[in-house]
Every structure is written in structure tokens, then in C-alpha cells.
Design an enzyme around this catalytic site. Structure first.
Site, PDB file in Angstrom:
ATOM      1  N   HIS A  17     -40.308 -12.061  25.119  1.00 15.22           N
ATOM      2  CA  HIS A  17     -41.556 -11.947  24.345  1.00 15.22           C
ATOM      3  C   HIS A  17     -41.247 -11.862  22.854  1.00 15.22           C
ATOM      4  CE1 HIS A  17     -43.242  -9.757  28.122  1.00 15.22           C
ATOM      5  NE2 HIS A  17     -43.830 -10.948  28.074  1.00 15.22           N
ATOM      6  N   LYS A  41     -54.680  -4.457  37.981  1.00 15.96           N
ATOM      7  CA  LYS A  41     -53.215  -4.329  38.099  1.00 15.96           C
ATOM      8  C   LYS A  41     -52.809  -2.866  37.954  1.00 15.96           C
ATOM      9  CE  LYS A  41     -51.365  -8.735  36.342  1.00 15.96           C
ATOM     10  NZ  LYS A  41     -50.588  -9.348  35.241  1.00 15.96           N
ATOM     11  N   ARG A  90     -41.976 -20.713  30.108  1.00 17.10           N
ATOM     12  CA  ARG A  90     -40.623 -20.678  30.687  1.00 17.10           C
ATOM     13  C   ARG A  90     -40.446 -21.892  31.592  1.00 17.10           C
ATOM     14  NH1 ARG A  90     -41.352 -14.665  32.759  1.00 17.10           N
ATOM     15  NH2 ARG A  90     -43.209 -15.781  33.351  1.00 17.10           N
ATOM     16  N   SER A 128     -41.150  -9.394  32.679  1.00 15.71           N
ATOM     17  CA  SER A 128     -41.315  -7.928  32.712  1.00 15.71           C
ATOM     18  C   SER A 128     -41.080  -7.412  34.129  1.00 15.71           C
ATOM     19  CB  SER A 128     -42.735  -7.548  32.263  1.00 15.71           C
ATOM     20  OG  SER A 128     -42.957  -7.963  30.946  1.00 15.71           O
TER      21      SER A 128
END
Ligand code: PNS
Length: 161
Positions: A17, A41, A90, A128
Site C-alpha cells: 500500500h 467485515k 497486483r 493485509s
């Protein structure tokens, strides 16, 4: 003034990040890192903790600020008067969901342009979730996160906060 918003969960911020943030702040006048709140979440870090970790990790970047938002991302961009949405990309696995989000956001607000910055190859694998998994299982995460984040994960894992 080119204002860009870089959104994400940042639970927690990784070196991947930070690479995107550092590169974005060379391209745009102002970069707002927006910690998006998703009540469905169960994050490791609270919103305030995620914001604080990001502020600490970006304190040397003068044109970067950190904020948080619950709700539609596009509403946040309107509020911030930003027309640029920065996303890191990515491997191929990111493409489908990012394409979907960019298409929806484009329909919701055609004035906003999503700009993708390709991750540096050394961060291709980094997320993460993987950092949390390795950290929780006692692995060394020094190559993945800044020192403040490493300490914060250790404290969580050790049950100190
Ligand atoms: O770091 P993440 O979890 O991959 O970030 C995903 C995020 C927060 C950028 C994405 O879920 C998002 O934009 N959420 C806001 C809700 C929204 O605007 N949804 C509709 C358009 S996709």
C-alpha cells in the site's frame, strides 16, 4: 488541483500500500487515503487504529492525508471534490473485481476516473490478510509492513490491545 483518493480497508497498511501511496503522491497534488468502513467485515484493527497506523506510516509525505468513510466510495469522492480514484493492481486475481468496481463507479459518477497503478513485483504476493495470517502464526513480518504496524500486530496477537 489534482486530488486523488486511494481507498481500501488497510487492515493493516502494508509496504505494498505504501508503495502505491508514495508513487501516487508524485503524480497528484493531493492524495487522500480513505479507510473504508465495512460493517459486515470483522477487522483486526478498529477504524481509528487503521487511520492512526496509516498517519504514522505516511507522516513524511506532505501531500498525503488520511481519512475514513462509511458508505459509497463515490460519495466520498464528491465530498472531497476529487475526480481521481487510485487503485493498486497486483496479479491477475485482482483484475476481475477491480474491473467490476471501476465499471460500477464509472456508471455511478462518470466524472471520476479510476487510475490503476501496477504493484512493484516484490509486492505482488502481499496482502493485509496474508500479513495477519503470518503475524498471528508467529512468523516474521518485517519485510511486509512498517515497524509501527509490526509492533501493533504483535500487540494484538499477544492480546495486549
Ligand atoms: O482494501 P480492499 O478491502 O480491497 O478495498 C475495497 C474497497 C473498500 C475499496 C471497496 O470495497 C469499496 O470501494 N467499498 C465502498 C463501497 C462502494 O462504494 N461500493 C460500490 C462500488 S464498488
Amino acid at each position: 488541483m489534482r486530488i486523488a483518493v486511494y481507498p481500501g480497508s488497510f487492515d493493516p497498511v502494508t509496504l505494498g500500500h505504501l508503495d502505491i501511496i508514495e508513487r501516487s503522491c508524485k503524480l497528484f497534488d493531493k492524495v487522500i487515503v480513505a479507510v473504508m468502513i465495512n460493517s459486515s467485515k470483522r477487522p483486526m484493527f478498529s477504524v481509528d487504529e487503521r487511520v492512526a497506523l496509516l498517519r504514522e506510516a505516511t507522516k513524511n509525505l506532505p501531500n498525503v492525508s488520511v481519512d475514513c468513510h462509511e458508505g459509497l466510495l463515490i460519495d466520498y469522492l464528491k465530498k472531497a471534490d476529487a475526480k481521481i480514484l487510485v487503485k493498486g493492481l497486483r496479479a491477475i486475481s485482482d483484475f476481475e473485481s477491480e474491473f467490476q468496481m471501476a465499471s460500477v463507479n464509472q456508471k455511478l459518477c462518470p466524472e471520476v476516473e479510476t487510475v490503476f497503478i501496477m504493484t512493484r513485483t516484490e509486492y505482488m504476493y502481499l496482502s493485509s490478510s496474508i500479513v495477519k495470517e503470518v503475524g498471528t502464526l508467529g512468523g516474521d513480518i518485517t519485510n511486509f509492513v512498517t515497524e509501527n504496524v509490526r509492533v501493533a500486530i504483535e500487540q494484538k496477537v499477544g492480546g495486549k490491545s
